[in-house]
Design an enzyme around this catalytic site. Sequence first.
Site, PDB file in Angstrom:
ATOM      1  N   HIS A  80      -0.135   3.818  -1.380  1.00 55.08           N
ATOM      2  CA  HIS A  80       0.402   5.072  -0.841  1.00 55.08           C
ATOM      3  C   HIS A  80      -0.374   6.240  -1.442  1.00 55.08           C
ATOM      4  O   HIS A  80      -0.761   6.209  -2.613  1.00 55.08           O
ATOM      5  CB  HIS A  80       1.891   5.203  -1.181  1.00 55.08           C
ATOM      6  CG  HIS A  80       2.603   6.255  -0.379  1.00 55.08           C
ATOM      7  ND1 HIS A  80       2.583   7.583  -0.720  1.00 55.08           N
ATOM      8  CD2 HIS A  80       3.357   6.161   0.750  1.00 55.08           C
ATOM      9  CE1 HIS A  80       3.293   8.265   0.161  1.00 55.08           C
ATOM     10  NE2 HIS A  80       3.767   7.431   1.068  1.00 55.08           N
ATOM     11  N   ASP A  93       6.272   1.595   4.780  1.00 54.97           N
ATOM     12  CA  ASP A  93       5.808   1.414   6.160  1.00 54.97           C
ATOM     13  C   ASP A  93       5.633  -0.061   6.493  1.00 54.97           C
ATOM     14  O   ASP A  93       5.861  -0.479   7.629  1.00 54.97           O
ATOM     15  CB  ASP A  93       4.484   2.160   6.372  1.00 54.97           C
ATOM     16  CG  ASP A  93       4.630   3.652   6.186  1.00 54.97           C
ATOM     17  OD1 ASP A  93       5.551   4.225   6.781  1.00 54.97           O
ATOM     18  OD2 ASP A  93       3.840   4.252   5.441  1.00 54.97           O
TER      19      ASP A  93
END
Length: 432
Positions: A308, A366
Amino acid sequence: MSEQKLVLSDPATGKQCELPVRKGTHGPAVADIGSLYREHAMFTYDPGFVSTASCRSDITYIDGNQGILLYRGYPIEQLAEKSNFIEVAYLLLYGELPTQTQLDTFNHSIRYHTMIHESLRDFFRGFHYDAHPMAMLTGVVGSLSAFYNAAQDTRNKDDQEIFAHRMIAKIPTIAACAYKHSIGQPFVYPRNDLDYASNLLHMLFAVPAETYEVDPVAAQALDMLFILHADHEQNASTSTVRLAGSSGTNPYAAISAGVACLWGPAHGGANEAVLNMLEQIGDVKQIPQYIAKAKDKNDAFRLMGFGHRVYKNYDPRATVIRGMCHKILQRLGKENDPLFELALELEQIALNDEYFKEKKLYPNVDFYSGIIYKALGLPTNMFTVMFAIARTVGWVAHWIEMTNDPEQRIGRPRQIYTGAAQRDYLDPAQRD
């Protein structure tokens, strides 16, 4: 105690610049550069504003190095485990967890603002059958400013609250209509007797020809995902809502701008990219080959859903949702589905491979949210729409905070001009 200042020196002129330093509750201090241009004829240069604090905010705090995400001071792990989306929405809007009476009143208001104007049926019919649901969402959310134009340019607290409740209540209905239009099914009206997530599932999957029973585990998974996606500090779409809102535009138009920004594959489209990647890999037997490609710096292939930009450690939201992901796959009997089998094998490799652990390329939110949405039966082009439903709460909270901030001014980023120097116009016949 004297105010702390950051002192900068110009080696060419010897002139010094003193910048006041501000400190927040958590996180790094910031240098206040508000007087830099006025007093020293200089701007700062920060592409993407990655080192620039554009505002003050009491809503969300992120520590990417430590893997911390706080909503109004509450750890995301505690809220995901003990709370529900409507309560979290109240927290983000009002700054405190509600009493039972406050929660009941708020929940009632959201349930009774879920319907959209009947004329919007014609608006949806104007979209081509294969229009992307995010395109429809952007357009229809923006159109709400035509129905509720009294909210424009207002600082009235009551009007702000009505806008907030309307927007949070109607976004699932709009999203469900976009989905139904894309698959050619009739719209399903909201039901006030259902909770937020169950109502959305009913509007998405019910049909007039038969009774639809909402799976409580599916609703629980959706509610948790909405909590995890409700806000994430000054990300691209939230900053877009603030920038649009800073001009005094109608708040529904500002939210529409946020939806449009979220649509970008580098932002809200990441979970859709995860499923596209899994389909590209295709089979568990192909995983070693693609792992090798991911490790090869000269190969364009990238593993989506790992690591991330903000979290340099494990994404705290992924820690929470991982268990729910496995629960929903088991509940729906999807563990042996080739796509989900592939996803779970890839997860295990990433969690145990030394390369991934060294680079801290852990599965992020995600990765798991895409798997859950797919398991629930949603097509990939609806994944970002689901993200937008959750993030609407954060957008609305930030819009209200920005509107009431006495330091707020219309956004006006600066630039370094690198074009041609000043020159004079020549008639066409004189040009070489």
